[in-house]
Design a protein around this motif. Structure first.
Motif, PDB file in Angstrom:
ATOM      1  N   ARG A  31       0.347  10.421   9.664  1.00  0.00           N
ATOM      2  CA  ARG A  31      -0.515  10.307   8.478  1.00  0.00           C
ATOM      3  C   ARG A  31       0.283  10.341   7.178  1.00  0.00           C
ATOM      4  O   ARG A  31      -0.128   9.720   6.189  1.00  0.00           O
ATOM      5  N   PHE A  32       1.390  11.077   7.175  1.00  0.00           N
ATOM      6  CA  PHE A  32       2.201  11.232   5.970  1.00  0.00           C
ATOM      7  C   PHE A  32       3.519  10.476   6.137  1.00  0.00           C
ATOM      8  O   PHE A  32       4.030  10.329   7.260  1.00  0.00           O
ATOM      9  N   ALA A  33       4.082  10.045   5.015  1.00  0.00           N
ATOM     10  CA  ALA A  33       5.391   9.398   5.034  1.00  0.00           C
ATOM     11  C   ALA A  33       6.227   9.906   3.868  1.00  0.00           C
ATOM     12  O   ALA A  33       5.764   9.908   2.720  1.00  0.00           O
ATOM     13  N   ILE A  34       7.447  10.327   4.172  1.00  0.00           N
ATOM     14  CA  ILE A  34       8.377  10.760   3.127  1.00  0.00           C
ATOM     15  C   ILE A  34       9.387   9.648   2.914  1.00  0.00           C
ATOM     16  O   ILE A  34       9.878   9.045   3.881  1.00  0.00           O
ATOM     17  N   TYR A  35       9.679   9.358   1.654  1.00  0.00           N
ATOM     18  CA  TYR A  35      10.661   8.321   1.387  1.00  0.00           C
ATOM     19  C   TYR A  35      11.311   8.569   0.027  1.00  0.00           C
ATOM     20  O   TYR A  35      10.798   9.339  -0.785  1.00  0.00           O
ATOM     21  N   LEU A  36      12.416   7.897  -0.182  1.00  0.00           N
ATOM     22  CA  LEU A  36      13.208   8.059  -1.397  1.00  0.00           C
ATOM     23  C   LEU A  36      13.220   6.759  -2.184  1.00  0.00           C
ATOM     24  O   LEU A  36      13.111   5.673  -1.605  1.00  0.00           O
ATOM     25  N   ASP A  37      13.416   6.859  -3.490  1.00  0.00           N
ATOM     26  CA  ASP A  37      13.691   5.660  -4.255  1.00  0.00           C
ATOM     27  C   ASP A  37      15.131   5.240  -3.973  1.00  0.00           C
ATOM     28  O   ASP A  37      15.898   5.971  -3.344  1.00  0.00           O
ATOM     29  N   LYS A  38      15.503   4.029  -4.439  1.00  0.00           N
ATOM     30  CA  LYS A  38      16.809   3.483  -4.082  1.00  0.00           C
ATOM     31  C   LYS A  38      17.967   4.352  -4.553  1.00  0.00           C
ATOM     32  O   LYS A  38      18.922   4.557  -3.807  1.00  0.00           O
ATOM     33  N   PRO A  39      17.934   4.900  -5.761  1.00  0.00           N
ATOM     34  CA  PRO A  39      19.045   5.784  -6.152  1.00  0.00           C
ATOM     35  C   PRO A  39      19.075   7.094  -5.376  1.00  0.00           C
ATOM     36  O   PRO A  39      20.066   7.813  -5.434  1.00  0.00           O
ATOM     37  N   GLY A  40      17.987   7.418  -4.678  1.00  0.00           N
ATOM     38  CA  GLY A  40      17.942   8.648  -3.902  1.00  0.00           C
ATOM     39  C   GLY A  40      17.691   9.895  -4.731  1.00  0.00           C
ATOM     40  O   GLY A  40      17.973  11.004  -4.283  1.00  0.00           O
TER      41      GLY A  40
END
Length: 125
Positions: A68-77
């Protein structure tokens, strides 16, 4: 000194979606970090919800949010997001972003030393 600032919390109806984010600063150049989302509901212990490694982008989730949930980063991290789908009333909590310097192993097992101030997520049924 790493500083973390969460934003994006709010109220949503059960079954809905919400994104929260955490902007980080003060990272050491070229170092890998573990980033995590925790949550704490009133009267409940703090729960580790999701983690991600800023290098390999390896993700891990608690059973209560998996799928149900997703963790992610922007490109610079430097900014970590938590995308929450199919929200349930039991997801209501204060959500905290956390970070730790990565030195091998699984981010899920780390002790986190840098914390944001939290953002409230309320799910109404």
């Amino acid at each position: 000194q790493v500083q973390l600032v969460e934003s994006g919390g709010g109220s949503v109806q059960a079954g809905g979606s919400l994104d929260i984010s955490c902007a980080g600063s003060g990272y050491t150049y070229n170092r890998i970090y573990c980033m995590a989302w925790f949550r704490q509901a009133p009267g409940q212990p703090r729960e580790r919800v999701a983690t991600i490694n800023t290098d390999g982008r390896v993700q891990a989730y608690s059973d209560s949010v998996k799928g149900r949930f997703a963790i992610y980063l922007d490109k610079p991290g430097k900014t970590v997001y938590l995308h929450m789908n199919n929200l349930k009333s039991e997801d209501t909590a204060e959500y905290y972003c956390a970070a730790a310097r990565y030195s091998g192993g699984k981010c899920w097992e780390y002790e986190y030393v840098y914390w944001g101030q939290g953002t409230q997520v309320t799910v109404s049924s």
